[in-house]
Design a protein around this motif. Structure first.
Motif, PDB file in Angstrom:
ATOM      1  N   UNK A 667       0.827  -1.203   0.000  1.00 17.24           N
ATOM      2  CA  UNK A 667       0.000   0.000   0.000  1.00 17.24           C
ATOM      3  C   UNK A 667       0.864   1.256   0.000  1.00 17.24           C
ATOM      4  N   UNK A 668       0.508   2.198  -0.880  1.00 17.46           N
ATOM      5  CA  UNK A 668       1.203   3.482  -0.909  1.00 17.46           C
ATOM      6  C   UNK A 668       0.896   4.305   0.335  1.00 17.46           C
ATOM      7  N   UNK A 669      -0.320   4.149   0.849  1.00 15.79           N
ATOM      8  CA  UNK A 669      -0.728   4.855   2.069  1.00 15.79           C
ATOM      9  C   UNK A 669      -1.850   4.072   2.722  1.00 15.79           C
ATOM     10  N   UNK A 670      -1.975   4.261   4.033  1.00 15.05           N
ATOM     11  CA  UNK A 670      -3.068   3.654   4.791  1.00 15.05           C
ATOM     12  C   UNK A 670      -3.782   4.769   5.541  1.00 15.05           C
ATOM     13  N   UNK A 671      -5.123   4.729   5.508  1.00 13.90           N
ATOM     14  CA  UNK A 671      -5.959   5.741   6.147  1.00 13.90           C
ATOM     15  C   UNK A 671      -6.837   5.059   7.189  1.00 13.90           C
ATOM     16  N   UNK A 672      -6.952   5.659   8.361  1.00  8.45           N
ATOM     17  CA  UNK A 672      -7.907   5.164   9.344  1.00  8.45           C
ATOM     18  C   UNK A 672      -9.150   6.054   9.321  1.00  8.45           C
ATOM     19  N   UNK A 673     -10.318   5.425   9.402  1.00  9.99           N
ATOM     20  CA  UNK A 673     -11.566   6.172   9.411  1.00  9.99           C
ATOM     21  C   UNK A 673     -11.740   6.972  10.690  1.00  9.99           C
ATOM     22  N   UNK A 674     -12.675   7.904  10.676  1.00  9.16           N
ATOM     23  CA  UNK A 674     -12.923   8.721  11.856  1.00  9.16           C
ATOM     24  C   UNK A 674     -13.309   7.826  13.032  1.00  9.16           C
ATOM     25  N   UNK A 675     -12.782   8.150  14.191  1.00 17.28           N
ATOM     26  CA  UNK A 675     -13.102   7.477  15.447  1.00 17.28           C
ATOM     27  C   UNK A 675     -12.764   5.982  15.415  1.00 17.28           C
ATOM     28  N   UNK A 676     -11.801   5.621  14.590  1.00 20.21           N
ATOM     29  CA  UNK A 676     -11.439   4.208  14.499  1.00 20.21           C
ATOM     30  C   UNK A 676     -10.978   3.662  15.840  1.00 20.21           C
ATOM     31  N   UNK A 677     -10.253   4.468  16.592  1.00 19.84           N
ATOM     32  CA  UNK A 677      -9.738   4.005  17.886  1.00 19.84           C
ATOM     33  C   UNK A 677     -10.859   3.901  18.919  1.00 19.84           C
ATOM     34  N   UNK A 678     -11.991   4.544  18.656  1.00 25.98           N
ATOM     35  CA  UNK A 678     -13.126   4.447  19.571  1.00 25.98           C
ATOM     36  C   UNK A 678     -14.007   3.240  19.261  1.00 25.98           C
ATOM     37  N   UNK A 679     -14.215   2.951  17.987  1.00 30.96           N
ATOM     38  CA  UNK A 679     -15.181   1.903  17.625  1.00 30.96           C
ATOM     39  C   UNK A 679     -14.522   0.558  17.340  1.00 30.96           C
ATOM     40  N   UNK A 680     -13.215   0.547  17.075  1.00 25.14           N
ATOM     41  CA  UNK A 680     -12.512  -0.702  16.747  1.00 25.14           C
ATOM     42  C   UNK A 680     -11.502  -1.005  17.858  1.00 25.14           C
ATOM     43  N   UNK A 681     -11.900  -1.893  18.760  1.00 25.35           N
ATOM     44  CA  UNK A 681     -11.063  -2.167  19.937  1.00 25.35           C
ATOM     45  C   UNK A 681      -9.764  -2.881  19.576  1.00 25.35           C
ATOM     46  N   UNK A 682      -9.699  -3.477  18.407  1.00 20.60           N
ATOM     47  CA  UNK A 682      -8.461  -4.151  18.002  1.00 20.60           C
ATOM     48  C   UNK A 682      -7.389  -3.167  17.546  1.00 20.60           C
ATOM     49  N   UNK A 683      -7.735  -1.877  17.480  1.00 23.53           N
ATOM     50  CA  UNK A 683      -6.732  -0.886  17.082  1.00 23.53           C
ATOM     51  C   UNK A 683      -5.538  -0.882  18.039  1.00 23.53           C
ATOM     52  N   UNK A 684      -5.757  -1.265  19.284  1.00 24.02           N
ATOM     53  CA  UNK A 684      -4.645  -1.327  20.235  1.00 24.02           C
ATOM     54  C   UNK A 684      -3.573  -2.315  19.769  1.00 24.02           C
ATOM     55  N   UNK A 685      -3.996  -3.357  19.058  1.00 25.36           N
ATOM     56  CA  UNK A 685      -3.055  -4.356  18.562  1.00 25.36           C
ATOM     57  C   UNK A 685      -2.587  -4.037  17.142  1.00 25.36           C
ATOM     58  N   UNK A 686      -3.414  -3.319  16.419  1.00 31.85           N
ATOM     59  CA  UNK A 686      -3.078  -3.006  15.031  1.00 31.85           C
ATOM     60  C   UNK A 686      -2.107  -1.842  14.915  1.00 31.85           C
ATOM     61  N   UNK A 687      -2.191  -0.879  15.828  1.00 33.35           N
ATOM     62  CA  UNK A 687      -1.363   0.319  15.700  1.00 33.35           C
ATOM     63  C   UNK A 687       0.141   0.023  15.710  1.00 33.35           C
TER      64      UNK A 687
END
Length: 833
Positions: A667-687
């Motif tokens: 991927x040339x770039x990756x974008x996270x949607x608005x409030x991704x860290x609020x609604x997607x609890x797996x972001x703690x592992x993905x970040x």
């Protein structure tokens, strides 16, 4: 005629159903619990109304409403000036009108739990504002006051309670505005010189007092120990909880804004400050006779008290004879027209509830066109020793009624089949506040007529009327035409029968981007709800017709996809600027140009609205040097759609994609949607994986998150802190470039002040308040008379790659087709290429 202790089916002749003029909201008639009936009898003893006033769905003090209704048995209403159209949506991508429709019905579902009534003004929530001065640039005060006076004269509250003060302590300009409007309406409602045109419907009415329900919210405290205090939250045995616990359940219905609230047991103190009217010292109703002595009929109150004391939870129908006697007394002894009408309506409902009456009239399809002929099934059952007789069914005005004169045997279902024609003048099912465009420059809905002011939804006038005799007395019950199905997961699903046009027309997207030569390619989807022959589809641009497709034969219940190719030459004829396309389908002398939108969430009924079939064509004036984008879904935004329209390949990333940085290298770039860290609890592992992707040379663009319920606070490669109170709400606020030479402001698009023109609703929200020195802030901006904020967009170099955190409201600008915002976002994506 046999006694009906079995299911009886009777096929009746075809008739035509006409809409009635009833402006109530007909629901399927369902039995009430004994606890609810007991509450209804207790409320019958009180002649007093309380109106709560605030600005948005979820602003109301649900604990107080629940206490007033369920502990004090007081009729209580909530007037929300807006439907929450300008808020955020944690469930999906709906914003604006669609979100307002969702939040309207979340409020209505909340009211079903706490028992209060719901009203609205015509004000549009245009987004967060910091002062009432800013708010009233959008809302005309006189029109809003008119609406609030209308509701007060209709509802006739003795006590009006505001949630917010009329100043900055309200925390939101619209909050403060709601207090200002309530104060104006409080005075004007009883003034016969104010809004006299309303007297065609309602008389002047002066409430006794206006109160502020003070509070402690964060660092804002408007309470004082010398204020009037109430103890609320007491245990209510009939509910199995206190009003604080019920309030938690009610408020948690506001799921679109993530307003889950704990159910708090135990008593708590509510504080009140007198704003206007008579003082108080003992109760909210000081100086108000809330008994039947108010209308000179104290004996009615005495009899209702006896009914309440002798109420049998196992046999609520045992109260029917005594309630029928009181009903006659109300009709003959009460001279006050308002209280006679209100209390007759209340006692009629209570008597019906005591009978255990169920009545439903349903078809097996969710929608129909006007003129359609549909088979319906009517179910009727009562559970009462007091005789209930079904005398007749009026299927619709102007048509023969079905005389029956059938005794409804106790707890025995009666069932009838009947064919009904939907009247040819029936309007489509549409929220009344969305039927017309609102005035340009004013954030106020256009209301077709005053009778609709305040109503939470469009009255459903497709009803049959059951004429019943209960204990020898006549009753008339509206039963709406509905749709019923058996869902394998939910069980029975019963909803309003939705009326639709003969055909709907829809572009495949609400934005289009011209190709490199200026040509435009799109699809139009036509859905026919009945057979249409020799139809013509016309696509019109800003200045001329751009395409005509004739000879279309459309089959009912089928989709037809029509490719539309607009050449560069024809596109150029529309002018040099962006332009709009509209679609019209003509058939049988009629034109169809509406797009249907269905909103379906598990906690709400299916919601339908329409708008004119149109799409905006953008003449691309941006460059982008990336091709393949990874996107992590948040609370829903337009980024993936816009990027695909711009010619990029976008993959929505799943957990399997985010197990290692090596998988993201493509991927040339990756974008996270608005409030991704609020609604997607797996972001703690993905970040951590995403940070490694950036370290290896990738570009990570993170859109804003809120401070509530974050999966992690480690959002970037270096520390920073976001703040809930740092935002710029003035969409035209001046932008200062802090690092004019930054690659993000120059490559591949030169960003200038022009790129911040015509932004909508706001500049940004939840700005970063503190950050590590390794970050470079790009912009400074502020609302009027406030300090400059520099945390709207931060950039940092990370190893071989790039990290960007932006709180700018791209989620609102991109769907609106703002090309300046698109150009800036393209620079963010392209910073590493």
């Amino acid at each position: 005629m046999p006694v009906f202790n079995f299911t009886m089916r009777k096929l009746l002749s075809t008739i035509v159903l006409a809409a009635t003029a009833q402006l109530g909201f007909a629901q399927q008639v369902k039995p009430a619990t004994s606890a609810k009936i007991y509450h209804e009898i207790a409320q019958l003893r009180h002649l007093v109304n309380v109106l709560y006033v605030a600005a948005h769905p979820d602003d109301e003090n649900t604990r107080l409403l629940a206490w007033l209704v369920n502990d004090q048995n007081i009729r209580t209403g909530y007037l929300s000036l807006t439907r929450g159209d300008g808020g955020q949506n944690i469930l999906g991508s709906e914003l604006g009108d669609a979100l307002g429709l969702i939040r309207t019905h979340e409020l209505m579902e909340a009211r079903k739990l706490d028992g209060a009534e719901q009203y609205f003004s015509r004000a549009i929530d245009f987004g967060f504002s910091k002062t009432n001065e800013e708010t009233f640039k959008h809302w005309p005060q006189d029109q809003l006051t008119y609406d609030a006076v209308w509701v007060m004269r209709k509802f006739r509250p003795d006590v009006v309670i505001c949630r917010f003060p009329p100043n900055k302590m309200a925390g939101h300009g619209q909050h403060a505005a709601s207090a200002i409007i309530a104060a104006k309406a409080f005075k004007a409602s009883g003034d016969r010189g104010q809004y006299s045109e309303q007297f065609r419907s309602y008389a002047a009415w002066q409430p006794k007092r206006l109160l502020l329900n003070t509070y402690r919210f964060g660092d804002r405290n408007t309470t004082s120990e010398d204020q009037f205090k109430l103890t609320v939250g007491q245990y209510i045995p009939s509910l199995g909880m206190g009003s604080g616990e019920l309030a938690g359940l009610s408020r948690s219905i506001h799921k679109s804004q993530g307003a889950g609230t704990p159910s708090t047991p135990g008593v708590q103190t509510e504080y009140f400050k007198l704003v206007d009217g008579d003082s108080l010292s003992q109760s909210l109703y000081d100086g108000i006779d809330i008994t039947w002595n108010r209308v000179g009929a104290i004996e009615i109150g005495d009899e209702l008290k006896i009914i309440e004391e002798h109420f049998d939870y196992k046999h609520p129908d045992a109260s029917i004879p005594a309630l029928l006697t009181v009903r006659k007394q109300i009709a003959t002894k009460v001279k006050d027209a308002y209280w006679r009408k209100e209390k007759l309506a209340e006692i009629d409902q209570t008597i019906l509830d005591c009978t255990g009456l169920l009545a439903e009239l349903y078809a097996k399809q969710p929608q129909a066109v006007k003129g359609a002929v549909l088979p319906f099934t009517l179910h009727v059952i009562a559970r009462s020793k007091t005789p209930v007789v079904l005398n007749k069914v009026a299927w619709g005005s102007g048509d023969a009624d079905s005389a029956m004169n059938l005794l409804i045997s106790n707890d025995s279902l009666m069932s009838f089949d009947h064919t009904i024609m939907i009247p040819t003048n029936t309007p489509i099912t549409q929220p009344y506040w969305l039927t017309a465009e609102h005035a340009k420059g004013e954030d106020m809905f256009a209301i077709p007529n005053d009778s609709l002011i305040g109503l939470p939804e469009t009255p459903d006038n497709l009803n049959a009327t059951l004429s019943l005799t209960i204990g020898g007395e006549p009753f008339h019950v509206l039963v709406p035409l509905s749709y019923k199905k058996l869902d394998p997961v939910k069980g029975d699903v019963v909803e309003q029968l939705r009326i639709v046009p003969d055909a709907t027309v829809m572009f495949n997207t609400t934005l289009l981007v011209t190709q490199s030569d200026g040509a435009v390619t799109t699809d139009v989807r036509i859905h026919a709800y009945k057979d249409l022959r020799d139809a013509t589809l016309t696509i019109t641009g800003t200045k001329s017709v751009v395409a005509t497709i004739k000879g279309l034969n459309l089959s009912a219940a089928a989709d037809t996809i029509i490719p539309v190719n607009i050449s560069a030459a024809v596109s150029a004829q529309q002018g040099k600027d962006d332009y709009a396309l509209t679609a019209d389908l003509s058939a049988n002398g009629n034109t169809y140009n509406l797009t249907q939108h269905l909103i379906q969430y598990n906690h709400l009924p299916s919601l339908q609205y329409f708008n004119v079939a149109t799409t905006k064509v953008l003449r691309a004036n941006w460059k982008c040097t990336v091709k393949r984008i990874g996107y992590i879904e948040g609370a829903g935004d337009y980024i993936p759609t816009l990027l695909r329209l711009a010619g990029m390949e976008v993959d929505v990333l799943k957990e399997t994609d985010l197990t290692s940085a090596a998988k993201l290298k493509k991927y040339d770039a990756i974008v996270t949607g608005i409030r991704a860290v609020n609604v997607e609890k797996r972001m703690a592992y993905w970040l951590p994986v995403l940070m490694e992707y950036a370290q290896n040379g990738g570009t990570l663009v993170m859109q804003y998150n809120t401070t509530q319920d974050m999966a992690t606070t480690k959002l970037g490669p270096y520390p920073f802190t976001i703040a809930s109170d740092q935002r710029v709400t003035e969409e035209d606020a001046k932008i200062t470039f802090l690092d004019p030479q930054s690659r993000l402001l120059n490559y591949p698009n030169k960003i200038t002040d022009d790129d911040f023109k015509d932004w909508v609703q706001e500049r940004g929200l939840y700005f970063v308040s503190k950050w590590d020195d390794k970050y470079t802030p790009l912009f400074s901006m502020n609302d009027a008379d406030e300090p400059a904020l520099k945390g709207g967009t931060l950039y940092a170099k990370v190893g071989k790659g790039n990290y960007i955190y932006t709180s700018l409201s791209f989620n609102r600008q991109l769907p609106n087709g703002n090309k300046g915002a698109i150009r800036l976002f393209m620079n963010m994506l392209s910073v590493g290429k």
